[in-house]
Design a protein around this motif. Structure first.
Motif, PDB file in Angstrom:
ATOM      1  N   GLU A 166      25.642  33.586  46.541  1.00  0.00           N
ATOM      2  CA  GLU A 166      25.795  33.345  45.348  1.00  0.00           C
ATOM      3  C   GLU A 166      25.601  34.504  44.159  1.00  0.00           C
ATOM      4  N   LYS A 169      28.237  35.658  41.432  1.00  0.00           N
ATOM      5  CA  LYS A 169      29.037  34.594  41.427  1.00  0.00           C
ATOM      6  C   LYS A 169      28.881  33.959  40.149  1.00  0.00           C
ATOM      7  N   GLN A 420      34.993  32.575  41.337  1.00  0.00           N
ATOM      8  CA  GLN A 420      33.814  32.545  40.837  1.00  0.00           C
ATOM      9  C   GLN A 420      33.247  33.997  41.451  1.00  0.00           C
ATOM     10  N   SER A 421      33.623  34.490  42.423  1.00  0.00           N
ATOM     11  CA  SER A 421      33.032  35.717  43.151  1.00  0.00           C
ATOM     12  C   SER A 421      34.071  36.947  42.833  1.00  0.00           C
TER      13      SER A 421
END
Length: 458
Positions: A166, A169, A420-421
């Motif tokens: 995460e 992200k 998202q990343s």
């Protein structure tokens, strides 16, 4: 006889440490190649990697790509960490509130992933190592961390906890900064002032100060105007439709994008939009319009190799290797040249820039370690870069350098990246509201009606 009843003792509340679930995270190769410092980002929890990951990293350590750099940096990090320890035992990580690290060996679990999936491969060895740690540490919640979606699914099929990495992200892409807005019910006096004086105090038009270098379509009941928030002067300025080497914007968003590209005080620009919105064409046209300001124009885009084969393994020199990947850039350059007669001064000037290496198409793999001064640098398809690659490119900027990133965060070709990343989303989210940075989201396709049909209906 009188009896007394002793008050009952209340059960002691569990301490904060007892309430806290002990955790151990197992990282796979994709996480290390995404971020070589990943093991530093799990707080006080223990982190481990299977021996298979070290073996896979050994295959990535040679080369000029960012993933090769990540592999080398992680190997050096582990070498320093294990200078006075054996890697099969838990090694305390440096820093306050840090956990421990070790390399996982073998399979001590009664469950064998290689037998279950009936294949001997690295992913299944990583699963076995995670299962073994889970068996070894029943008091911990053991979680496999991987950017490989299929590996996460396999882990969950084996009753293993699995999650994506995460760090870096973006949590909500739907609300990602757009860089431009439509504002209704603007007083007619504001619109009039923008046309008469070219500027207007921001507080007369907007209740709150906007982000630096933000763009607006301001609408009153009678008319509208395009405006830009100047962070140095803290005023709204009218945006006229500029043009660059024969290319003229076809809508307000393209006008904003070209304005940002041509603005001398904006050194970092990102343009996000679906195919056909004109991202690359505007960036290239704006760069050519400023050919007297910058010594060179660099064009680059990430190369997504077939079957993960490095450029060095492909036949031919660098130009012949990268040529097929760079055709979209040449297509846009030819479109700009076609705005002028074939042997006109403008067309010949563009051809001379290519011949004299003033306009250079280069692979990103060779950027590391360079210092780029007096250059305007266009990076196309930036959604296929990691956040670390974006940082590496920007950190190469020397004096009088401008960098333009273009891409579509919903069209990603690189394994282990998503909306998202990816590096473009990360850049937009982290750098917004900086006086050196402007972002514009393009939504309206201008390539052709047929291209718009594909974007809207297919």
């Amino acid at each position: 006889m009188q009896t007394t009843t002793k008050p009952r003792k209340r059960a002691a509340k569990p301490t904060a440490d007892a309430q806290k679930v002990k955790k151990a995270f197992v990282l796979d190769t994709s996480v290390i190649l995404y971020d070589h410092s990943a093991i530093e980002h799990f707080g006080e929890h223990d982190v481990a990697i299977p021996i298979t990951v070290l073996e896979e990293l050994d295959n990535f350590k040679k080369g000029n790509d960012i993933k090769n750099f990540e592999a080398r940096e992680f190997i050096r990090y582990i070498d320093n960490l294990s200078a006075e320890h054996m890697l099969q035992t838990w090694i305390p990580l440096e820093g306050s509130n840090k956990g421990r690290f070790k390399v996982l060996m073998g399979n001590g679990s009664p469950i064998d992933a290689e037998k279950i999936f009936n294949e001997d491969k690295a992913d299944h060895k990583i699963l076995n190592a995670t299962l073994s740690l889970q068996h070894e540490m029943p008091d911990h919640r053991v979680t496999l961390v991987t950017k490989d979606i299929n590996l996460r699914l396999k882990a969950r099929a084996l009753n293993l906890s699995a999650e994506d990495y995460e760090t870096g992200k973006i949590q909500n892409v739907t609300n990602l900064y757009r860089g431009n807005d439509v504002v209704e019910d603007i007083p007619q006096s504001v619109i009039a002032k923008l046309y008469e004086q070219g500027e207007c105090p921001v507080e007369e038009a907007l209740p709150n100060p906007p982000s630096d270098n933000h763009y607006f379509i301001l609408k009153s009941t009678k008319s509208s105007a395009l405006a830009y928030y100047n962070p140095q002067e803290r005023i709204l300025e009218r945006v006229d439709k500029p043009h660059a080497v024969g290319v003229k914007p076809r809508n307000a968003e393209q006008t904003f994008a070209l304005h940002a590209i041509l603005h001398p005080d904006i050194k970092l620009v990102s343009i996000q939009g679906v195919a056909g919105t004109g991202k690359t064409l505007l960036a290239l046209a704006g760069a050519l319009e400023q050919r007297e300001t910058y010594r060179q124009i660099y064009l680059a885009r990430p190369i997504i190799p077939l079957s993960n084969r490095d450029l060095g393994f492909l036949p031919g020199d660098v130009n012949s290797k990268i040529g097929p990947y760079m055709e979209p850039l040449w297509d846009n350059l030819k479109f700009i040249q076609n705005q002028f007669p074939e042997h006109s001064r403008e067309s010949n000037r563009i051809k001379e820039m290519v011949d004299d290496d003033r306009l250079v198409i280069t692979p990103l793999a060779y950027i590391r370690g360079r210092s780029l001064s007096n250059i305007i640098f266009i990076v196309d398809e930036a959604q296929n870069l990691t956040p670390h690659e974006i940082k590496t490119i920007i950190s190469r900027a020397g004096e009088n350098t401008k960098i333009i990133f273009t891409g579509d965060i919903y069209q990603i070709d690189t394994p282990y990246l998503d909306t998202q990343s990816n590096g473009l989303s990360y850049l937009i989210d982290k750098v917004k509201n900086h006086p050196l940075y402007a972002h514009v989201t393009l939504q309206r396709g201008e390539r052709s009606e047929l291209a718009n049909l594909a974007n809207e209906l297919l």
